[in-house]
Design a protein around this motif. Structure first.
Motif, PDB file in Angstrom:
ATOM      1  N   LEU A 270       0.796  -1.223   0.000  1.00  0.00           N
ATOM      2  CA  LEU A 270       0.000   0.000   0.000  1.00  0.00           C
ATOM      3  C   LEU A 270       0.830   1.276   0.000  1.00  0.00           C
ATOM      4  CD1 LEU A 270      -2.871  -0.905   2.509  1.00  0.00           C
ATOM      5  CD2 LEU A 270      -2.769  -1.252   0.035  1.00  0.00           C
ATOM      6  N   ARG A 271       2.087   1.173   0.410  1.00  0.00           N
ATOM      7  CA  ARG A 271       2.945   2.362   0.382  1.00  0.00           C
ATOM      8  C   ARG A 271       4.397   1.925   0.225  1.00  0.00           C
ATOM      9  NH1 ARG A 271       2.040   6.244   5.179  1.00  0.00           N
ATOM     10  NH2 ARG A 271       2.709   4.413   6.361  1.00  0.00           N
ATOM     11  N   PHE A 272       5.085   2.597  -0.690  1.00  0.00           N
ATOM     12  CA  PHE A 272       6.503   2.335  -0.918  1.00  0.00           C
ATOM     13  C   PHE A 272       7.275   3.624  -0.721  1.00  0.00           C
ATOM     14  CE2 PHE A 272       9.985   2.779  -4.058  1.00  0.00           C
ATOM     15  CZ  PHE A 272      10.877   1.846  -3.521  1.00  0.00           C
ATOM     16  N   ALA A 273       8.325   3.574   0.095  1.00  0.00           N
ATOM     17  CA  ALA A 273       9.211   4.726   0.285  1.00  0.00           C
ATOM     18  C   ALA A 273      10.610   4.312  -0.146  1.00  0.00           C
ATOM     19  CB  ALA A 273       9.204   5.183   1.740  1.00  0.00           C
ATOM     20  N   ARG A 274      11.133   4.975  -1.149  1.00  0.00           N
ATOM     21  CA  ARG A 274      12.472   4.656  -1.632  1.00  0.00           C
ATOM     22  C   ARG A 274      13.516   5.160  -0.635  1.00  0.00           C
ATOM     23  NH1 ARG A 274      13.868   6.429  -7.657  1.00  0.00           N
ATOM     24  NH2 ARG A 274      12.669   4.558  -8.130  1.00  0.00           N
ATOM     25  N   GLY A 275      14.552   4.387  -0.438  1.00  0.00           N
ATOM     26  CA  GLY A 275      15.606   4.761   0.494  1.00  0.00           C
ATOM     27  C   GLY A 275      16.345   6.002   0.050  1.00  0.00           C
ATOM     28  N   GLY A 276      16.946   6.694   1.027  1.00  0.00           N
ATOM     29  CA  GLY A 276      17.733   7.883   0.708  1.00  0.00           C
ATOM     30  C   GLY A 276      16.918   9.062   0.243  1.00  0.00           C
ATOM     31  N   GLY A 277      15.654   9.136   0.643  1.00  0.00           N
ATOM     32  CA  GLY A 277      14.814  10.259   0.244  1.00  0.00           C
ATOM     33  C   GLY A 277      14.421  10.241  -1.218  1.00  0.00           C
ATOM     34  N   GLY A 278      14.306   9.032  -1.769  1.00  0.00           N
ATOM     35  CA  GLY A 278      13.986   8.893  -3.185  1.00  0.00           C
ATOM     36  C   GLY A 278      12.519   8.943  -3.531  1.00  0.00           C
ATOM     37  N   GLY A 279      11.688   9.384  -2.589  1.00  0.00           N
ATOM     38  CA  GLY A 279      10.271   9.543  -2.889  1.00  0.00           C
ATOM     39  C   GLY A 279       9.387   8.492  -2.244  1.00  0.00           C
ATOM     40  N   THR A 280       8.095   8.791  -2.202  1.00  0.00           N
ATOM     41  CA  THR A 280       7.093   7.896  -1.615  1.00  0.00           C
ATOM     42  C   THR A 280       5.915   7.767  -2.565  1.00  0.00           C
ATOM     43  OG1 THR A 280       7.707   8.543   0.643  1.00  0.00           O
ATOM     44  CG2 THR A 280       5.557   7.509   0.352  1.00  0.00           C
ATOM     45  N   VAL A 281       5.433   6.549  -2.734  1.00  0.00           N
ATOM     46  CA  VAL A 281       4.309   6.283  -3.633  1.00  0.00           C
ATOM     47  C   VAL A 281       3.247   5.494  -2.884  1.00  0.00           C
ATOM     48  CG1 VAL A 281       3.580   5.098  -5.740  1.00  0.00           C
ATOM     49  CG2 VAL A 281       5.756   6.320  -5.695  1.00  0.00           C
ATOM     50  N   ILE A 282       1.987   5.918  -3.029  1.00  0.00           N
ATOM     51  CA  ILE A 282       0.837   5.195  -2.483  1.00  0.00           C
ATOM     52  C   ILE A 282       0.266   4.307  -3.578  1.00  0.00           C
ATOM     53  CG2 ILE A 282      -1.451   5.385  -1.455  1.00  0.00           C
ATOM     54  CD1 ILE A 282       0.747   6.358   0.365  1.00  0.00           C
ATOM     55  N   LEU A 283       0.023   3.038  -3.247  1.00  0.00           N
ATOM     56  CA  LEU A 283      -0.536   2.076  -4.193  1.00  0.00           C
ATOM     57  C   LEU A 283      -1.957   1.741  -3.750  1.00  0.00           C
ATOM     58  CD1 LEU A 283       2.656   1.136  -3.325  1.00  0.00           C
ATOM     59  CD2 LEU A 283       2.325  -0.162  -5.431  1.00  0.00           C
ATOM     60  N   SER A 284      -2.918   1.942  -4.639  1.00  0.00           N
ATOM     61  CA  SER A 284      -4.325   1.759  -4.276  1.00  0.00           C
ATOM     62  C   SER A 284      -5.110   1.213  -5.465  1.00  0.00           C
ATOM     63  CB  SER A 284      -4.927   3.092  -3.811  1.00  0.00           C
ATOM     64  OG  SER A 284      -4.890   4.056  -4.858  1.00  0.00           O
ATOM     65  N   ASP A 285      -6.416   1.073  -5.279  1.00  0.00           N
ATOM     66  CA  ASP A 285      -7.332   0.600  -6.329  1.00  0.00           C
ATOM     67  C   ASP A 285      -6.864  -0.723  -6.930  1.00  0.00           C
ATOM     68  OD1 ASP A 285      -8.813   2.846  -5.881  1.00  0.00           O
ATOM     69  OD2 ASP A 285      -8.192   3.910  -7.683  1.00  0.00           O
ATOM     70  N   TRP A 286      -6.341  -1.614  -6.087  1.00  0.00           N
ATOM     71  CA  TRP A 286      -5.886  -2.918  -6.564  1.00  0.00           C
ATOM     72  C   TRP A 286      -7.060  -3.709  -7.144  1.00  0.00           C
ATOM     73  CZ3 TRP A 286      -1.000  -4.185  -7.272  1.00  0.00           C
ATOM     74  CH2 TRP A 286      -0.004  -3.545  -6.529  1.00  0.00           C
ATOM     75  N   GLY A 287      -6.887  -4.186  -8.375  1.00  0.00           N
ATOM     76  CA  GLY A 287      -7.908  -4.989  -9.023  1.00  0.00           C
ATOM     77  C   GLY A 287      -9.085  -4.200  -9.559  1.00  0.00           C
ATOM     78  N   LYS A 288      -9.059  -2.866  -9.450  1.00  0.00           N
ATOM     79  CA  LYS A 288     -10.174  -2.030  -9.925  1.00  0.00           C
ATOM     80  C   LYS A 288      -9.935  -1.663 -11.385  1.00  0.00           C
ATOM     81  CE  LYS A 288     -12.788   2.126  -8.711  1.00  0.00           C
ATOM     82  NZ  LYS A 288     -12.893   3.270  -7.766  1.00  0.00           N
ATOM     83  N   ASP A 289     -10.767  -2.177 -12.270  1.00  0.00           N
ATOM     84  CA  ASP A 289     -10.565  -1.981 -13.702  1.00  0.00           C
ATOM     85  C   ASP A 289     -10.894  -0.546 -14.116  1.00  0.00           C
ATOM     86  OD1 ASP A 289      -9.863  -2.693 -16.255  1.00  0.00           O
ATOM     87  OD2 ASP A 289     -11.803  -3.574 -16.766  1.00  0.00           O
ATOM     88  N   PHE A 290     -10.380  -0.137 -15.247  1.00  0.00           N
ATOM     89  CA  PHE A 290     -10.635   1.187 -15.804  1.00  0.00           C
ATOM     90  C   PHE A 290     -10.551   1.095 -17.315  1.00  0.00           C
ATOM     91  CE2 PHE A 290      -6.158   0.700 -14.979  1.00  0.00           C
ATOM     92  CZ  PHE A 290      -5.531   1.185 -16.100  1.00  0.00           C
ATOM     93  N   ALA A 291     -11.169   2.062 -17.984  1.00  0.00           N
ATOM     94  CA  ALA A 291     -11.236   2.034 -19.448  1.00  0.00           C
ATOM     95  C   ALA A 291      -9.968   2.597 -20.076  1.00  0.00           C
ATOM     96  CB  ALA A 291     -12.441   2.835 -19.922  1.00  0.00           C
ATOM     97  N   LEU A 292      -9.581   2.027 -21.207  1.00  0.00           N
ATOM     98  CA  LEU A 292      -8.486   2.535 -22.036  1.00  0.00           C
ATOM     99  C   LEU A 292      -9.054   2.749 -23.438  1.00  0.00           C
ATOM    100  CD1 LEU A 292      -5.426   0.321 -21.013  1.00  0.00           C
ATOM    101  CD2 LEU A 292      -5.707   2.768 -20.582  1.00  0.00           C
ATOM    102  N   GLU A 293      -9.182   4.007 -23.826  1.00  0.00           N
ATOM    103  CA  GLU A 293      -9.745   4.330 -25.134  1.00  0.00           C
ATOM    104  C   GLU A 293      -8.802   5.251 -25.886  1.00  0.00           C
ATOM    105  OE1 GLU A 293     -13.601   5.978 -24.633  1.00  0.00           O
ATOM    106  OE2 GLU A 293     -14.448   4.172 -23.685  1.00  0.00           O
ATOM    107  N   ALA A 294      -8.561   4.930 -27.144  1.00  0.00           N
ATOM    108  CA  ALA A 294      -7.687   5.768 -27.971  1.00  0.00           C
ATOM    109  C   ALA A 294      -8.325   7.139 -28.170  1.00  0.00           C
ATOM    110  CB  ALA A 294      -7.449   5.097 -29.321  1.00  0.00           C
TER     111      ALA A 294
END
Length: 253
Positions: free
Chosen positions: A211-235
């Motif tokens: 659910l959350r990844f923090a890169r070592g050495g102050g390389g940033g933090t990312v929140i991971l969510s909406d696992w398995g929740k589909d979404f549309a891809l349209e050209a």
């Protein structure tokens, strides 16, 4: 004949009995309090087992959203991307510009502001012509040619496996950190070596998603969510697409 216990001794016995009762009650209470009760049990595993379980859960998920900041050799990027096997969509903000990406299979589209199209211009170039081109291209989708040097870098932002592989493998000797909460969901944290290997918070509810990844050495933090929740891809529509006609600007800041 009636025997009696001296008052001082009686008080000591009473105090000892109370102490024993208190200790027994505390022991019974502690035995009844299981920090993993009502969870998915991941918190009982070793750090290495938690990492593998999170990786398997992520690989099996059809889709995910990544939102946060990553700092790398190419600069600092603020991401908000929805990703799945067939492609991805979302926005990336760098030092000089903001752009949106849309990938469907191998077809990659870029929509950027005028800053993206103009920041790579060489000194002495016709600024008026460059400004006109930037105005024409901004907020329109450009299909990125697969032989363009920028294609691979931009595609990486839309690739679920590429991004997750870089986040879900911590470096150095793994350890277990504290229990945390991410977006209201309880997590257990695992850490990389010496605090420089990054940290990963894994859900203690439902599947063991990271659910959350923090890169070592102050390389940033990312929140991971909406696992398995589909979404549309349209050209994009033809009217919303223009041809850039030459090599795309570099995205490094």
């Amino acid at each position: 004949m009636t025997s009696s216990v001296p008052p001082a001794r009686a008080r000591r016995r009473t105090a000892l009995a109370a102490l024993l009762c208190a200790g027994l009650a505390a022991a019974l209470t502690a035995c009844g309090e299981d920090p993993d009760e009502g969870t998915n049990g991941v918190g009982k595993l070793t750090a290495a087992e938690i990492e593998k379980k999170a990786q398997r859960a992520a690989d099996a998920a059809d889709a995910v959203r990544l939102a946060g900041t990553l700092v790398g050799k190419g600069g600092t990027y603020k991401l908000n991307m929805q990703l799945k096997e067939q492609g991805g969509t979302g926005s990336v903000v760098s030092k000089d510009s903001t752009f949106e990406l849309l990938r469907i299979g191998d077809e990659l589209y870029l929509k950027a502001d005028s800053g993206f199209w103009s920041h790579d211009e060489k000194p002495g170039a016709d600024s008026a012509a460059g400004g006109a081109a930037a105005d024409k291209l901004q907020n329109k989708y450009v299909k990125v040619p697969q032989d363009d040097p920028t294609y691979k870098q931009l595609r990486g932002f839309t690739d679920k496996k590429t991004l997750l592989d870089g986040m879900l493998t911590l470096h150095g000797t793994l350890g277990k950190g504290d229990r945390k909460t991410v977006g209201g969901t309880p997590t257990v944290q695992i850490t990389g070596g010496r605090g420089e290997g990054g940290t990963l918070d894994v859900s203690l509810k439902g599947k063991a998603y990271p659910l959350r990844f923090a890169r070592g050495g102050g390389g940033g933090t990312v929140i991971l969510s909406d696992w398995g929740k589909d979404f549309a891809l349209e050209a994009p529509t033809r009217g919303d697409t223009v041809d850039y006609g030459k090599q795309l600007p570099k995205t490094s800041s």
